[in-house]
Design a protein around this motif. Structure first.
Motif, PDB file in Angstrom:
ATOM      1  N   ARG A 174      16.070  26.530 -29.844  1.00 44.21           N
ATOM      2  CA  ARG A 174      16.842  25.825 -28.952  1.00 44.21           C
ATOM      3  C   ARG A 174      18.263  25.570 -29.211  1.00 44.21           C
ATOM      4  NH1 ARG A 174      17.867  20.638 -26.553  1.00 44.21           N
ATOM      5  NH2 ARG A 174      17.701  20.565 -24.424  1.00 44.21           N
ATOM      6  N   GLN A 175      18.173  25.070 -30.512  1.00 48.07           N
ATOM      7  CA  GLN A 175      19.688  24.684 -30.904  1.00 48.07           C
ATOM      8  C   GLN A 175      20.475  25.909 -30.903  1.00 48.07           C
ATOM      9  OE1 GLN A 175      21.236  22.042 -31.453  1.00 48.07           O
ATOM     10  NE2 GLN A 175      19.354  20.835 -30.723  1.00 48.07           N
ATOM     11  N   GLN A 176      19.781  26.976 -31.621  1.00 44.14           N
ATOM     12  CA  GLN A 176      20.575  28.304 -31.689  1.00 44.14           C
ATOM     13  C   GLN A 176      20.879  28.872 -30.108  1.00 44.14           C
ATOM     14  OE1 GLN A 176      18.160  31.218 -33.989  1.00 44.14           O
ATOM     15  NE2 GLN A 176      18.225  29.886 -35.780  1.00 44.14           N
ATOM     16  N   ARG A 177      20.066  28.617 -29.194  1.00 43.41           N
ATOM     17  CA  ARG A 177      20.504  29.114 -27.839  1.00 43.41           C
ATOM     18  C   ARG A 177      21.688  28.224 -27.239  1.00 43.41           C
ATOM     19  NH1 ARG A 177      14.781  29.247 -27.144  1.00 43.41           N
ATOM     20  NH2 ARG A 177      14.981  27.297 -25.757  1.00 43.41           N
ATOM     21  N   ILE A 178      21.518  26.861 -27.640  1.00 41.73           N
ATOM     22  CA  ILE A 178      22.548  26.000 -27.011  1.00 41.73           C
ATOM     23  C   ILE A 178      23.773  26.550 -27.807  1.00 41.73           C
ATOM     24  CG2 ILE A 178      23.400  23.547 -27.201  1.00 41.73           C
ATOM     25  CD1 ILE A 178      20.415  22.738 -26.652  1.00 41.73           C
ATOM     26  N   ALA A 179      23.854  26.580 -28.895  1.00 40.05           N
ATOM     27  CA  ALA A 179      25.128  26.947 -29.757  1.00 40.05           C
ATOM     28  C   ALA A 179      25.778  28.176 -28.941  1.00 40.05           C
ATOM     29  CB  ALA A 179      24.780  27.126 -31.181  1.00 40.05           C
ATOM     30  N   LYS A 180      24.987  29.335 -28.494  1.00 45.65           N
ATOM     31  CA  LYS A 180      25.662  30.339 -28.007  1.00 45.65           C
ATOM     32  C   LYS A 180      26.202  29.900 -26.434  1.00 45.65           C
ATOM     33  CE  LYS A 180      22.346  33.760 -30.127  1.00 45.65           C
ATOM     34  NZ  LYS A 180      21.069  34.371 -29.718  1.00 45.65           N
ATOM     35  N   LEU A 181      26.008  28.795 -25.878  1.00 45.16           N
ATOM     36  CA  LEU A 181      26.510  28.395 -24.760  1.00 45.16           C
ATOM     37  C   LEU A 181      28.064  27.907 -24.794  1.00 45.16           C
ATOM     38  CD1 LEU A 181      23.955  25.757 -23.276  1.00 45.16           C
ATOM     39  CD2 LEU A 181      24.287  28.210 -22.344  1.00 45.16           C
ATOM     40  N   SER A 184      31.497  26.097 -24.631  1.00 52.00           N
ATOM     41  CA  SER A 184      31.756  24.505 -24.971  1.00 52.00           C
ATOM     42  C   SER A 184      31.500  23.793 -23.840  1.00 52.00           C
ATOM     43  CB  SER A 184      32.934  24.145 -25.389  1.00 52.00           C
ATOM     44  OG  SER A 184      33.367  24.978 -26.854  1.00 52.00           O
ATOM     45  N   GLU A 185      32.044  24.464 -22.535  1.00 52.43           N
ATOM     46  CA  GLU A 185      32.060  23.791 -21.343  1.00 52.43           C
ATOM     47  C   GLU A 185      30.669  23.422 -21.018  1.00 52.43           C
ATOM     48  OE1 GLU A 185      32.625  25.018 -16.753  1.00 52.43           O
ATOM     49  OE2 GLU A 185      34.463  25.079 -18.041  1.00 52.43           O
ATOM     50  N   ASP A 186      29.778  24.588 -20.802  1.00 55.94           N
ATOM     51  CA  ASP A 186      28.291  24.437 -20.567  1.00 55.94           C
ATOM     52  C   ASP A 186      27.349  23.354 -21.642  1.00 55.94           C
ATOM     53  OD1 ASP A 186      28.444  26.302 -18.704  1.00 55.94           O
ATOM     54  OD2 ASP A 186      27.653  27.722 -19.375  1.00 55.94           O
ATOM     55  N   GLN A 187      27.959  23.423 -22.848  1.00 59.70           N
ATOM     56  CA  GLN A 187      27.248  22.481 -23.737  1.00 59.70           C
ATOM     57  C   GLN A 187      27.555  21.068 -23.234  1.00 59.70           C
ATOM     58  OE1 GLN A 187      28.015  23.370 -28.043  1.00 59.70           O
ATOM     59  NE2 GLN A 187      27.993  25.573 -27.492  1.00 59.70           N
ATOM     60  N   ILE A 188      28.925  20.765 -22.999  1.00 53.41           N
ATOM     61  CA  ILE A 188      29.438  19.345 -22.421  1.00 53.41           C
ATOM     62  C   ILE A 188      28.505  18.970 -21.364  1.00 53.41           C
ATOM     63  CG2 ILE A 188      31.126  18.011 -21.544  1.00 53.41           C
ATOM     64  CD1 ILE A 188      32.842  19.631 -23.668  1.00 53.41           C
ATOM     65  N   ARG A 189      28.432  20.119 -20.386  1.00 56.74           N
ATOM     66  CA  ARG A 189      27.880  19.726 -19.024  1.00 56.74           C
ATOM     67  C   ARG A 189      26.242  19.518 -19.398  1.00 56.74           C
ATOM     68  NH1 ARG A 189      28.746  23.434 -14.023  1.00 56.74           N
ATOM     69  NH2 ARG A 189      27.159  21.959 -13.256  1.00 56.74           N
ATOM     70  N   LEU A 190      25.465  20.167 -20.265  1.00 57.09           N
ATOM     71  CA  LEU A 190      24.159  19.928 -20.454  1.00 57.09           C
ATOM     72  C   LEU A 190      23.889  18.470 -21.315  1.00 57.09           C
ATOM     73  CD1 LEU A 190      21.291  20.999 -20.763  1.00 57.09           C
ATOM     74  CD2 LEU A 190      22.101  22.056 -22.930  1.00 57.09           C
ATOM     75  N   ARG A 191      25.127  18.018 -22.020  1.00 57.76           N
ATOM     76  CA  ARG A 191      24.877  17.137 -23.037  1.00 57.76           C
ATOM     77  C   ARG A 191      24.973  15.669 -21.963  1.00 57.76           C
ATOM     78  NH1 ARG A 191      21.881  14.176 -25.953  1.00 57.76           N
ATOM     79  NH2 ARG A 191      22.863  12.658 -27.249  1.00 57.76           N
ATOM     80  N   ALA A 192      26.000  15.903 -21.065  1.00 58.11           N
ATOM     81  CA  ALA A 192      26.075  14.907 -19.782  1.00 58.11           C
ATOM     82  C   ALA A 192      24.931  14.532 -19.136  1.00 58.11           C
ATOM     83  CB  ALA A 192      27.383  15.205 -19.212  1.00 58.11           C
ATOM     84  N   ALA A 193      24.428  15.900 -18.678  1.00 60.12           N
ATOM     85  CA  ALA A 193      23.146  15.793 -17.826  1.00 60.12           C
ATOM     86  C   ALA A 193      22.172  15.173 -18.654  1.00 60.12           C
ATOM     87  CB  ALA A 193      22.788  17.128 -17.440  1.00 60.12           C
ATOM     88  N   GLN A 194      21.964  15.366 -19.868  1.00 61.20           N
ATOM     89  CA  GLN A 194      20.686  14.742 -20.630  1.00 61.20           C
ATOM     90  C   GLN A 194      21.008  13.310 -20.690  1.00 61.20           C
ATOM     91  OE1 GLN A 194      21.553  16.902 -24.241  1.00 61.20           O
ATOM     92  NE2 GLN A 194      19.466  18.466 -23.763  1.00 61.20           N
ATOM     93  N   GLN A 195      22.280  12.848 -20.670  1.00 64.18           N
ATOM     94  CA  GLN A 195      22.534  11.705 -20.867  1.00 64.18           C
ATOM     95  C   GLN A 195      22.252  10.693 -19.595  1.00 64.18           C
ATOM     96  OE1 GLN A 195      23.488   9.600 -23.588  1.00 64.18           O
ATOM     97  NE2 GLN A 195      23.119  11.225 -24.871  1.00 64.18           N
ATOM     98  N   ARG A 196      22.702  11.391 -18.428  1.00 61.90           N
ATOM     99  CA  ARG A 196      22.285  10.586 -17.139  1.00 61.90           C
ATOM    100  C   ARG A 196      20.891  10.757 -16.984  1.00 61.90           C
ATOM    101  NH1 ARG A 196      26.544  14.203 -15.750  1.00 61.90           N
ATOM    102  NH2 ARG A 196      25.178  15.722 -14.712  1.00 61.90           N
ATOM    103  N   ALA A 197      19.779  11.577 -17.409  1.00 62.48           N
ATOM    104  CA  ALA A 197      18.650  11.769 -17.199  1.00 62.48           C
ATOM    105  C   ALA A 197      17.977  10.751 -17.985  1.00 62.48           C
ATOM    106  CB  ALA A 197      18.126  13.028 -17.599  1.00 62.48           C
ATOM    107  N   LEU A 198      18.704  10.335 -19.383  1.00 62.35           N
ATOM    108  CA  LEU A 198      18.226   9.435 -19.894  1.00 62.35           C
ATOM    109  C   LEU A 198      18.378   7.911 -19.180  1.00 62.35           C
ATOM    110  CD1 LEU A 198      19.080  10.510 -23.538  1.00 62.35           C
ATOM    111  CD2 LEU A 198      16.656  10.366 -22.520  1.00 62.35           C
ATOM    112  N   GLU A 199      18.994   8.028 -18.427  1.00 60.91           N
ATOM    113  CA  GLU A 199      19.323   6.611 -17.731  1.00 60.91           C
ATOM    114  C   GLU A 199      18.237   6.411 -16.438  1.00 60.91           C
ATOM    115  OE1 GLU A 199      23.455   6.771 -16.483  1.00 60.91           O
ATOM    116  OE2 GLU A 199      24.013   6.615 -18.455  1.00 60.91           O
ATOM    117  N   ASP A 200      17.576   7.436 -16.088  1.00 60.73           N
ATOM    118  CA  ASP A 200      16.641   7.481 -14.784  1.00 60.73           C
ATOM    119  C   ASP A 200      15.452   6.731 -15.310  1.00 60.73           C
ATOM    120  OD1 ASP A 200      14.429   8.292 -13.230  1.00 60.73           O
ATOM    121  OD2 ASP A 200      15.328  10.138 -12.733  1.00 60.73           O
ATOM    122  N   PRO A 201      15.251   5.666 -14.399  1.00 62.59           N
ATOM    123  CA  PRO A 201      14.091   4.817 -14.537  1.00 62.59           C
ATOM    124  C   PRO A 201      12.641   5.583 -14.816  1.00 62.59           C
ATOM    125  CG  PRO A 201      15.267   4.116 -12.907  1.00 62.59           C
ATOM    126  CD  PRO A 201      15.796   5.202 -13.332  1.00 62.59           C
TER     127      PRO A 201
END
Length: 117
Positions: free
Chosen positions: A45-52, A54-71
């Motif tokens: 998974r880390q290897q696949r993410i590294a191939k994204l 930079s913009e996609d990596q940032i969007r993915l991480r932001a989405a992950q952070q927002r998801a962690l805020e979901d009750p």
């Protein structure tokens, strides 16, 4: 993290048992669930993410952070943690049932550790 600790504990447990008897492979002890598959999945998974890009990596991480805020996600994390705790308690009880003298070994593994193994 807990999976890695559990795998390390089980590997140590198998290694200690091997001093007196032939050491079975971790796959034999755990039915193939020795943590290597999880580690391989995470690495892939880390290897696949590294191939994204930079913009996609940032969007993915932001989405992950927002998801962690979901009750619902927070509740699922709590459920996962409770299930892991229940598993660990049942596993330790099974270890002690199969070999009550292993308690001394478990105590050695626990020294200096707050939770888990």
């Amino acid at each position: 993290m807990k999976s890695a600790v559990l795998c390390a504990f089980l590997y140590l447990l198998v290694s200690l048992a091997g001093a007196q008897t032939p050491t079975p492979s971790p796959q034999a002890v755990l039915g193939g669930l020795d943590g290597n598959a999880l580690a391989a999945q995470l690495s892939e998974r880390q290897q696949r993410i590294a191939k994204l890009s930079s913009e996609d990596q940032i969007r993915l991480r932001a989405a992950q952070q927002r998801a962690l805020e979901d009750p619902a996600v927070q509740e699922a994390i709590k459920d996962r943690d409770r299930a892991m705790g229940d598993f660990q308690a049942a596993f330790i009880a099974g270890l002690l049932k199969s070999d009550p003298e292993i308690a001394a070994i478990l105590d050695k593994l626990r020294s200096g550790v707050e939770k888990g193994y």
